[in-house]
Design an enzyme around this catalytic site. Structure first.
Site, PDB file in Angstrom:
ATOM      1  N   HIS A  57       0.852  -0.875   0.004  1.00 40.33           N
ATOM      2  CA  HIS A  57       0.224   0.519   0.360  1.00 40.33           C
ATOM      3  C   HIS A  57       0.857   1.209   0.138  1.00 40.33           C
ATOM      4  CE1 HIS A  57      -4.121  -1.421   0.153  1.00 40.33           C
ATOM      5  NE2 HIS A  57      -3.652  -2.167   0.961  1.00 40.33           N
ATOM      6  N   CYS A  88       0.585   2.095  -5.829  1.00 47.32           N
ATOM      7  CA  CYS A  88      -0.311   2.744  -7.289  1.00 47.32           C
ATOM      8  C   CYS A  88       0.710   3.995  -6.958  1.00 47.32           C
ATOM      9  CB  CYS A  88      -1.704   3.222  -6.167  1.00 47.32           C
ATOM     10  SG  CYS A  88      -1.890   3.527  -4.343  1.00 47.32           S
ATOM     11  N   ARG A 101       1.209   3.009 -11.685  1.00 45.04           N
ATOM     12  CA  ARG A 101       1.829   1.796 -10.411  1.00 45.04           C
ATOM     13  C   ARG A 101       3.273   2.449 -10.481  1.00 45.04           C
ATOM     14  NH1 ARG A 101      -2.635   1.068  -9.427  1.00 45.04           N
ATOM     15  NH2 ARG A 101      -3.725  -0.800  -9.751  1.00 45.04           N
TER      16      ARG A 101
END
Lengths: 216, 53
Positions: free
Chosen positions: A115, A184, A193
């Site tokens: 994340h 991301c 990305r």
């Protein structure tokens, strides 16, 4: 009429409060929970290793931690568990290893997703990564020190070839022991990305102490 | 709505206030424990892979 207006305004106020709570959940509470979970996963790993657990089976058990990652550039206290799989539930507990990619330290491409924001923000400072930075992993027996060669490289979400055994656009031309990290971009979006690639530079047994990259 | 709930709670003002507080906490708990974890993956912050798993 008054009752209707009052009820509608009460519902609107309630919805507003719920939305504020949801923002608090996403920005703050998910991080608290994730930090707690990740610490728990790391503790579990260390306990297992201290008890002299056998080497991880092939393939790694899905959804379970098998390694700890250290990236000094992201902070000297930065360490996260790496779990098998990249589904939503797994990524809440730590970084996720793309199940179809190579095993840690093996020939091929060991690819890991994490994340950027929410759930502990593990890869918040991903753009700070530079060529030469160390990415250190351990499986309880061996320290693996990878060195970043290229990145952060921005690409589109469907660019699966960046986690190929010889990743596209990485500059590698021959097979080797590579590492790919994905997250991301932009920070709060999902249109792109960010990728970095590294090669395995050194290994040493855990008994020999921490690798140089982790010493201050 | 809230007036209706208030009128239907038993007891005097203090008891009603206490029950209201408990109800509010219960709602917040359900939101944080069940509703928000369900809703959060619908936001784009979970898309961190390149093979869209």
């Amino acid at each position: 009429m008054r009752v209707v207006v009052r009820t509608v305004s009460e519902l609107c106020l309630t919805l507003g409060v719920v939305l504020v709570l949801f923002v608090a959940y996403v920005l703050f509470w998910s991080g608290v929970r994730a930090d707690d979970t990740m610490r728990h996963e790391i503790d579990r790993l260390r306990e297992r290793w201290a008890a002299g657990a056998p080497p991880e089976p092939v393939p790694y058990p899905y959804g379970r931690p098998f390694s700890i990652m250290y990236i000094p550039r992201l902070g000297f206290t930065w360490n996260k568990p790496v779990l098998e799989g990249t589904d939503t539930a797994t990524l809440k507990k730590g970084l996720g290893h793309y199940a179809r990619t190579a095993r840690l330290g093996q020939e091929g491409n060991f690819a890991v997703a994490g994340h950027r924001r929410t759930h502990g923000d593990p890869f918040k400072d991903f753009p700070e990564l530079r060529r030469g930075d160390a990415v250190v992993l351990t499986d309880g027996r061996t320290w693996f020190t990878y060195r970043i060669d290229k990145g952060p490289y921005k690409t589109v979400p469907t660019d699966v070839a960046v986690i190929d055994p010889v990743p596209r656009a990485s500059g590698y031309t021959r097979s080797g022991r590579y590492l790919t990290l994905t997250t991301c971009d932009p920070e709060w979006g999902h249109s792109h990305r960010l990728i970095v690639w590294a090669h395995l530079a050194a290994t040493q047994p855990v008994d020999a102490g921490e690798p140089e990259a982790l010493r201050r | 709505m809230y007036g209706w709930i208030w009128r239907h709670l038993p007891g005097n003002t203090w008891v009603r206030a206490l029950i209201s507080l408990v109800l509010v906490l219960a709602v917040v708990y359900v939101l944080f424990q069940y509703v928000f974890p369900w809703a959060e993956p619908l936001l784009p912050f979970n898309d961190v892979t390149v093979d869209n798993q």
